[in-house]
Scaffold this active site. Structure first.
Site, PDB file in Angstrom:
ATOM      1  N   ILE A   1      -5.296   4.198  -5.016  1.00 24.96           N
ATOM      2  CA  ILE A   1      -5.770   5.501  -5.493  1.00 24.96           C
ATOM      3  C   ILE A   1      -7.161   5.282  -6.061  1.00 24.96           C
ATOM      4  O   ILE A   1      -7.314   4.635  -7.110  1.00 24.96           O
ATOM      5  CB  ILE A   1      -4.814   6.074  -6.571  1.00 24.96           C
ATOM      6  CG1 ILE A   1      -3.378   6.152  -6.041  1.00 24.96           C
ATOM      7  CG2 ILE A   1      -5.315   7.449  -7.029  1.00 24.96           C
ATOM      8  CD1 ILE A   1      -2.327   6.417  -7.107  1.00 24.96           C
TER       9      ILE A   1
ATOM     10  N   GLU B   1      -0.612  -2.352  -4.673  1.00 24.92           N
ATOM     11  CA  GLU B   1       0.390  -3.263  -5.235  1.00 24.92           C
ATOM     12  C   GLU B   1       0.679  -2.918  -6.693  1.00 24.92           C
ATOM     13  O   GLU B   1       1.821  -2.860  -7.130  1.00 24.92           O
ATOM     14  CB  GLU B   1      -0.104  -4.718  -5.167  1.00 24.92           C
ATOM     15  CG  GLU B   1      -0.344  -5.225  -3.760  1.00 24.92           C
ATOM     16  CD  GLU B   1      -1.779  -5.019  -3.292  1.00 24.92           C
ATOM     17  OE1 GLU B   1      -2.359  -3.938  -3.543  1.00 24.92           O
ATOM     18  OE2 GLU B   1      -2.320  -5.942  -2.669  1.00 24.92           O
TER      19      GLU B   1
HETATM   20  N1  THU Z   1      -6.988  -2.592  -2.317  1.00 22.25           N
HETATM   21  C1  THU Z   1      -5.647  -2.551  -2.518  1.00 22.25           C
HETATM   22  O1  THU Z   1      -5.063  -1.483  -2.726  1.00 22.25           O
HETATM   23  N2  THU Z   1      -4.955  -3.716  -2.462  1.00 22.25           N
HETATM   24  C2  THU Z   1      -5.498  -4.911  -2.140  1.00 22.25           C
HETATM   25  O2  THU Z   1      -4.790  -5.902  -2.120  1.00 22.25           O
HETATM   26  C3  THU Z   1      -6.917  -5.024  -1.817  1.00 22.25           C
HETATM   27  C4  THU Z   1      -7.731  -3.815  -2.100  1.00 22.25           C
HETATM   28  C5  THU Z   1      -7.735  -1.334  -2.317  1.00 22.25           C
HETATM   29  C6  THU Z   1      -8.629  -1.097  -3.497  1.00 22.25           C
HETATM   30  C7  THU Z   1      -9.663  -0.158  -2.921  1.00 22.25           C
HETATM   31  O3  THU Z   1      -9.157   1.163  -2.997  1.00 22.25           O
HETATM   32  C8  THU Z   1      -9.751  -0.542  -1.453  1.00 22.25           C
HETATM   33  O4  THU Z   1      -8.570  -1.287  -1.181  1.00 22.25           O
HETATM   34  C9  THU Z   1     -10.972  -1.369  -1.109  1.00 22.25           C
HETATM   35  O5  THU Z   1     -11.102  -2.438  -1.964  1.00 22.25           O
END
Ligand code: THU
Length: 141
Positions: free
Chosen positions: A46, A58
């Site tokens: 988000i 996560e």
């Molecule tokens: N992001 C995640 O939700 N989990 C991860 O393990 C890596 C990165 C998201 C954060 C951000 O919204 C987007 O991916 C780019 O970094």
């Protein structure tokens, strides 16, 4: 973990990814957290126009679970890739902050992290492989 259970968790992470709010990065991530009793909590990333307020998929799943009284986790599946792609084209790995949050509640030797491209295409790790020598409560004694 059995292949069937991994496929179930992978499918839920891929479903959760569809709910990602990622207007800034265009990178959509879904996660599915398996409790030891079989309950699953899902999450997506988000984002926020004030970038540091963004939360990863996560942590969304873990915080949902902990806020409902759960701390007994067995595994987490994560699926991430460009929003316009139906399925991830690479294995998305949890960021360092999410690894640290997992280490707060999960056993390094037992907790399984599954990076998912599809329900039949994934890589599996133990948390201890992803965050060796983690800082934790014991570090402050
Ligand atoms: N992001 C995640 O939700 N989990 C991860 O393990 C890596 C990165 C998201 C954060 C951000 O919204 C987007 O991916 C780019 O970094």
């Amino acid at each position: 973990m059995e292949d069937q259970q991994i496929a179930m968790l992978a499918g839920k992470a891929l479903e959760a990814r569809k709910l990602s709010y990622c207007p800034y990065s265009g990178f959509a991530v879904g996660a599915a957290l398996l409790c030891r009793d079989g309950t699953v909590y899902t999450g997506c990333n988000i984002e926020n126009s004030a970038f540091s307020a963004t939360v990863c998929a996560e942590r969304t799943a873990i915080f949902k679970a902990v806020s409902e009284g759960r701390r007994d986790f067995a595994a987490l599946a994560v699926a991430g890739g460009k929003r316009d792609e139906e399925s991830p084209t690479d294995y998305c790995m949890p960021c360092g902050v999410c690894r640290q949050v997992m280490a707060e509640f999960c056993s390094p030797a037992e907790f399984t992290v599954i990076s998912v491209k599809s329900t039949g295409d994934y890589r599996s790790y133990k948390l201890g492989e992803l965050l060796p020598g983690a800082f934790g409560a014991a570090s402050m004694k």
